[in-house]
Design an enzyme around this catalytic site. Structure first.
Site, PDB file in Angstrom:
ATOM      1  N   SER A  16       0.827  -1.213   0.000  1.00  0.00           N
ATOM      2  CA  SER A  16       0.000   0.000   0.000  1.00  0.00           C
ATOM      3  C   SER A  16       0.859   1.260   0.000  1.00  0.00           C
ATOM      4  O   SER A  16       1.878   1.333   0.690  1.00  0.00           O
ATOM      5  CB  SER A  16      -0.911   0.000   1.229  1.00  0.00           C
ATOM      6  OG  SER A  16      -1.667   1.183   1.297  1.00  0.00           O
ATOM      7  N   GLY A  71      -4.668   0.816   3.149  1.00  0.00           N
ATOM      8  CA  GLY A  71      -5.721   1.671   2.627  1.00  0.00           C
ATOM      9  C   GLY A  71      -7.070   1.328   3.232  1.00  0.00           C
ATOM     10  O   GLY A  71      -7.164   0.565   4.200  1.00  0.00           O
ATOM     11  N   ASP A 222     -23.925   8.781  15.779  1.00  0.00           N
ATOM     12  CA  ASP A 222     -25.336   9.060  16.067  1.00  0.00           C
ATOM     13  C   ASP A 222     -26.272   7.898  15.764  1.00  0.00           C
ATOM     14  O   ASP A 222     -27.486   8.000  15.925  1.00  0.00           O
ATOM     15  CB  ASP A 222     -25.804  10.305  15.306  1.00  0.00           C
ATOM     16  CG  ASP A 222     -25.859  10.099  13.790  1.00  0.00           C
ATOM     17  OD1 ASP A 222     -25.312   9.083  13.307  1.00  0.00           O
ATOM     18  OD2 ASP A 222     -26.433  10.957  13.089  1.00  0.00           O
ATOM     19  N   GLU A 283     -15.065  -1.513  -2.222  1.00  0.00           N
ATOM     20  CA  GLU A 283     -14.940  -2.839  -2.822  1.00  0.00           C
ATOM     21  C   GLU A 283     -16.326  -3.356  -3.186  1.00  0.00           C
ATOM     22  O   GLU A 283     -17.327  -2.997  -2.564  1.00  0.00           O
ATOM     23  CB  GLU A 283     -14.275  -3.822  -1.832  1.00  0.00           C
ATOM     24  CG  GLU A 283     -12.905  -3.398  -1.339  1.00  0.00           C
ATOM     25  CD  GLU A 283     -11.835  -3.439  -2.410  1.00  0.00           C
ATOM     26  OE1 GLU A 283     -12.010  -4.203  -3.390  1.00  0.00           O
ATOM     27  OE2 GLU A 283     -10.832  -2.718  -2.279  1.00  0.00           O
TER      28      GLU A 283
END
Length: 318
Positions: A16, A71, A222, A283
């Site tokens: 990465s 990532g 929340d 993804e």
């Protein structure tokens, strides 16, 4: 009486961000040792779900902290390894990927592994909401459907590494004219939306694809998704919405946008064409129909809370 030793497991993606973590791993381990964690490292492999399996193993082995270095895909896998468990360790993120939406939301330095590791030394954590799709797949940032939502997994890995953020911009410009209308039914906390849309976002943070104003009033804790439905597929109207989003989140009041909060939703495609493909944290996650739900305050993350806007949190900063 001896101090109780805290154990941390660093799970890192070696490829990465042009292998930046490999160049800094010794310093990262030093930082973690300095703040009281006996730390070991695991390098992910090309095997599917490598990070997820190791995160689950480490959590079950009783590690106090799991750090994901990579990532958005790496942190998503680590979350999926930990989220289903009853006993869940604290989590931290060292972002080295291309867009790093989750790091933007938590205000963690990007592409600077040692600085990111030092966030743990501040000892500031937040209990974060996460989402679940298809009853078994967890996500931390976004579930999306529609032509443009396929952007992140349509960009080749080689282009991501070489061009970074610009690879997404180039692919987005290519895909935008092909955006299509689909007739859908979306059942949510406040009723039912039935009509044609080109895009759907169910966001848990305010950062999507590197843009930090797509869900400008999203809160991290929340118990709700920010649901955004784009009700146009016309090129110039889509571009106008994009410009409004960049300019302070003005798109939320546009006539072509449905914008609301919901703790759960069900998305069904009503036309006879192929199903919507669902994007989970960048993804491919599966095809519609799909039910999404929020798990409120489910995971505890180290975050740079001093830098997070008060508006992004329900709970008071400690």
């Amino acid at each position: 009486m001896k101090d109780v030793i805290k154990r941390a497991r660093l799970i890192y993606n070696p490829t990465s961000g042009q292998e930046i973590i490999k160049k800094n791993i010794a310093e990262v381990l030093d930082v973690l040792e300095d703040v009281g964690y006996e730390t070991s490292a695991y390098q992910t492999t090309p095997e599917p779900l490598s990070a997820q399996k190791e995160a689950e193993r480490a959590a079950k082995a009783g590690f106090d902290l799991i750090i994901a270095a990579g990532g958005d895909g790496t942190i998503n896998e680590v979350v999926n390894g930990v989220a289903p468990l009853e006993n869940r360790p604290r989590l931290a993120f060292i972002p080295t990927g291309t867009t790093n939406d989750y790091a933007r939301a938590l205000k963690i330095p990007m592409g600077k592994p040692v600085e990111a590791a030092r966030i743990i030394a501040k000892n500031q954590t937040i209990k974060m909401d996460i989402g679940r799709a298809f009853g078994q797949k967890y996500f931390i940032n976004i579930a999306a459907a529609g032509t443009l939502s396929e952007l992140t997994y349509r960009v080749p890995s080689e282009a991501k590494s070489r061009l970074g953020y610009f690879a997404y911009v180039a692919k987005g410009a290519e895909m935008l004219p092909r955006s299509k209308f689909r007739k859908v039914r979306i059942t949510h906390d406040h009723g039912v939306f039935e009509g044609k849309i080109s895009l759907m976002f169910a966001a848990l943070t305010n950062s999507i694809g590197g843009f930090e104003q797509v869900a400008p009033d999203a809160k991290l804790d929340d118990g709700n998704f920010t649901l955004i439905l784009v009700k146009t597929a016309k090129l110039f109207e889509m571009l106008a919405l994009l410009i409004q989003a960049i300019n302070g989140g003005q798109h939320v009041t546009d006539v072509n946008v449905e914008y609301l909060k919901t703790s759960k939703l069900k998305l069904e495609v009503l036309d006879s064409k192929e199903p919507f493909m669902l994007n989970l944290d960048g993804e491919y996650g599966g095809d519609t129909p799909v039910e999404l739900e929020v798990f409120h305050n489910h995971l505890e993350f180290f975050a740079n809370i001093d830098e997070i806007s008060d508006d992004a949190l329900c709970s008071e900063k400690s």
